[in-house]
Design a protein around this motif. Structure first.
Motif, mmCIF file in Angstrom:
data_model
loop_
_atom_site.group_PDB
_atom_site.id
_atom_site.type_symbol
_atom_site.label_atom_id
_atom_site.label_comp_id
_atom_site.label_asym_id
_atom_site.label_seq_id
_atom_site.Cartn_x
_atom_site.Cartn_y
_atom_site.Cartn_z
ATOM 1 N N UNK A 1 0.830 -1.205 0.000
ATOM 2 C CA UNK A 1 0.000 0.000 0.000
ATOM 3 C C UNK A 1 0.864 1.255 0.000
ATOM 4 N N UNK A 2 0.504 2.191 -0.865
ATOM 5 C CA UNK A 2 1.272 3.431 -0.946
ATOM 6 C C UNK A 2 1.200 4.222 0.345
ATOM 7 N N UNK A 3 0.142 3.987 1.139
ATOM 8 C CA UNK A 3 0.053 4.684 2.421
ATOM 9 C C UNK A 3 1.275 4.388 3.282
ATOM 10 N N UNK A 4 1.692 3.128 3.336
ATOM 11 C CA UNK A 4 2.842 2.748 4.147
ATOM 12 C C UNK A 4 4.107 3.434 3.644
ATOM 13 N N UNK A 5 4.301 3.474 2.332
ATOM 14 C CA UNK A 5 5.477 4.111 1.758
ATOM 15 C C UNK A 5 5.443 5.616 2.015
ATOM 16 N N UNK A 6 4.275 6.222 1.872
ATOM 17 C CA UNK A 6 4.137 7.668 2.069
ATOM 18 C C UNK A 6 4.417 8.041 3.523
ATOM 19 N N UNK A 7 3.864 7.291 4.453
ATOM 20 C CA UNK A 7 4.108 7.569 5.872
ATOM 21 C C UNK A 7 5.579 7.389 6.203
ATOM 22 N N UNK A 8 6.192 6.359 5.630
ATOM 23 C CA UNK A 8 7.616 6.134 5.846
ATOM 24 C C UNK A 8 8.431 7.328 5.362
ATOM 25 N N UNK B 1 11.918 6.593 -2.433
ATOM 26 C CA UNK B 1 12.670 5.638 -3.247
ATOM 27 C C UNK B 1 13.196 4.477 -2.410
ATOM 28 N N UNK B 2 13.730 4.782 -1.233
ATOM 29 C CA UNK B 2 14.291 3.721 -0.393
ATOM 30 C C UNK B 2 13.193 2.766 0.078
ATOM 31 N N UNK B 3 12.035 3.337 0.449
ATOM 32 C CA UNK B 3 10.919 2.508 0.903
ATOM 33 C C UNK B 3 10.394 1.624 -0.220
ATOM 34 N N UNK B 4 10.330 2.169 -1.426
ATOM 35 C CA UNK B 4 9.874 1.382 -2.573
ATOM 36 C C UNK B 4 10.832 0.225 -2.847
ATOM 37 N N UNK B 5 12.133 0.501 -2.737
ATOM 38 C CA UNK B 5 13.123 -0.549 -2.964
ATOM 39 C C UNK B 5 12.984 -1.659 -1.933
ATOM 40 N N UNK B 6 12.748 -1.286 -0.684
ATOM 41 C CA UNK B 6 12.648 -2.294 0.372
ATOM 42 C C UNK B 6 11.363 -3.109 0.267
ATOM 43 N N UNK B 7 10.260 -2.454 -0.027
ATOM 44 C CA UNK B 7 8.974 -3.146 -0.016
ATOM 45 C C UNK B 7 8.636 -3.760 -1.368
ATOM 46 N N UNK B 8 8.379 -2.929 -2.348
ATOM 47 C CA UNK B 8 7.922 -3.443 -3.637
ATOM 48 C C UNK B 8 8.992 -4.257 -4.358
ATOM 49 N N UNK B 9 10.259 -3.824 -4.262
ATOM 50 C CA UNK B 9 11.344 -4.547 -4.938
ATOM 51 C C UNK B 9 11.998 -5.580 -4.036
ATOM 52 N N UNK B 10 11.591 -5.623 -2.770
ATOM 53 C CA UNK B 10 12.030 -6.661 -1.837
ATOM 54 C C UNK B 10 13.555 -6.742 -1.737
ATOM 55 N N UNK B 11 14.198 -5.567 -1.541
ATOM 56 C CA UNK B 11 15.653 -5.563 -1.516
ATOM 57 C C UNK B 11 16.183 -4.545 -0.515
ATOM 58 N N UNK B 12 16.594 -5.024 0.655
ATOM 59 C CA UNK B 12 17.276 -4.145 1.606
ATOM 60 C C UNK B 12 18.618 -3.669 1.059
ATOM 61 N N UNK B 13 19.424 -4.535 0.418
ATOM 62 C CA UNK B 13 20.685 -4.055 -0.146
ATOM 63 C C UNK B 13 20.500 -2.901 -1.119
ATOM 64 N N UNK B 14 19.446 -2.954 -1.945
ATOM 65 C CA UNK B 14 19.204 -1.858 -2.888
ATOM 66 C C UNK B 14 18.859 -0.577 -2.144
ATOM 67 N N UNK B 15 17.977 -0.662 -1.156
ATOM 68 C CA UNK B 15 17.624 0.526 -0.376
ATOM 69 C C UNK B 15 18.860 1.117 0.290
ATOM 70 N N UNK B 16 19.693 0.255 0.856
ATOM 71 C CA UNK B 16 20.916 0.700 1.525
ATOM 72 C C UNK B 16 21.864 1.376 0.543
#
Length: 233
Positions: A158-165, A191-206
């Motif tokens: 949900x975009x709500x979670x990304x927006x709040x983050x 961008x970092x939240x999208x990478x972690x959630x939708x793209x399922x990648x902590x390394x990418x967010x980092x």
């Protein structure tokens, strides 16, 4: 690296647990940033942030279903491609801001304080980006994502979670008291939240966080992101 399916089954959350999670969330992501901005002396902010990061790691370890292997999930070729595109876009945005708000600072750190620049480039990933990503991506979504409709399903975030983050990440930089720090981190947080959630990648967010931070200090906006900047308009 082999991709690991970290999607968790949706679980019912009791009212008591929801109340406890809301209490933790408000204290950690709203109370601490507001205290840093309005109540603490600038020299005390670093210590409070360090304690908050340590508390966040403990809370993450205590989160039901959390596995530290989650931090290793990625798709290297895809993620490196996205990282390269992100770095180019971020460099363009940061350069444009430098030209607008501080043209005299362009490349000033690497050219005039090379030793300090090298130290920041070396230490920033581990002393700043990594603890922030653990606190604002891993802990936020794995423990508190349920408060905003996310249950670990990376196909339906949900975009709500990304927006709040994003808002929380920007708020965490309010203590600098300048719109550049708050605005850039809020946008970066998306961008970092999208990478972690939708793209399922902590390394990418980092790595995206590392790239953005290093570009900020290299190109000239670092003056808005150190404690001497507190109080800048």
């Amino acid at each position: 690296m082999t991709t690991i399916d970290a999607t968790r089954p949706r679980r019912a959350v009791s009212t008591a647990r929801l109340a406890r999670l809301w209490g933790e969330f408000v204290a950690l992501y709203i109370g601490v940033p507001l205290a840093c901005a309005f109540l603490l002396r600038p020299e005390d902010v670093v210590n409070v942030l360090a304690v908050s990061a340590a508390a966040g790691v403990i809370l993450l370890a205590l989160t039901p279903g959390w596995r530290w292997v989650r931090l290793l999930i990625c798709q290297p070729i895809r993620d490196l491609t996205i990282l390269a595109v992100f770095a180019l876009v971020a460099a363009g945005i940061i350069y444009s801001l430098v030209e607008r708000v501080a043209p005299w600072a362009y490349l000033s750190l690497p050219t005039q304080r090379t030793d300090l620049w090298i130290m920041i480039m070396a230490l920033y990933p581990f002393l700043s980006a990594l603890p922030q990503e653990l606190l604002f991506r891993a802990l936020f979504f794995e423990r508190y994502g349920v408060l905003f409709g996310w249950h670990g399903d990376h196909a339906r975030v949900p975009w709500l979670a990304i927006f709040v983050n994003s808002l929380c990440f920007g708020l965490a930089h309010l203590f600098y008291w300048n719109w550049v720090a708050v605005g850039l981190t809020a946008v970066g947080g998306l961008a970092f939240a999208y990478a972690y959630t939708r793209l399922n990648s902590f390394p990418l967010a980092f790595l995206m966080h590392v790239a953005a931070g290093q570009l900020i200090f290299t190109l000239g906006l670092g003056l808005f992101f150190y404690h001497g900047a507190i109080g800048m308009g």
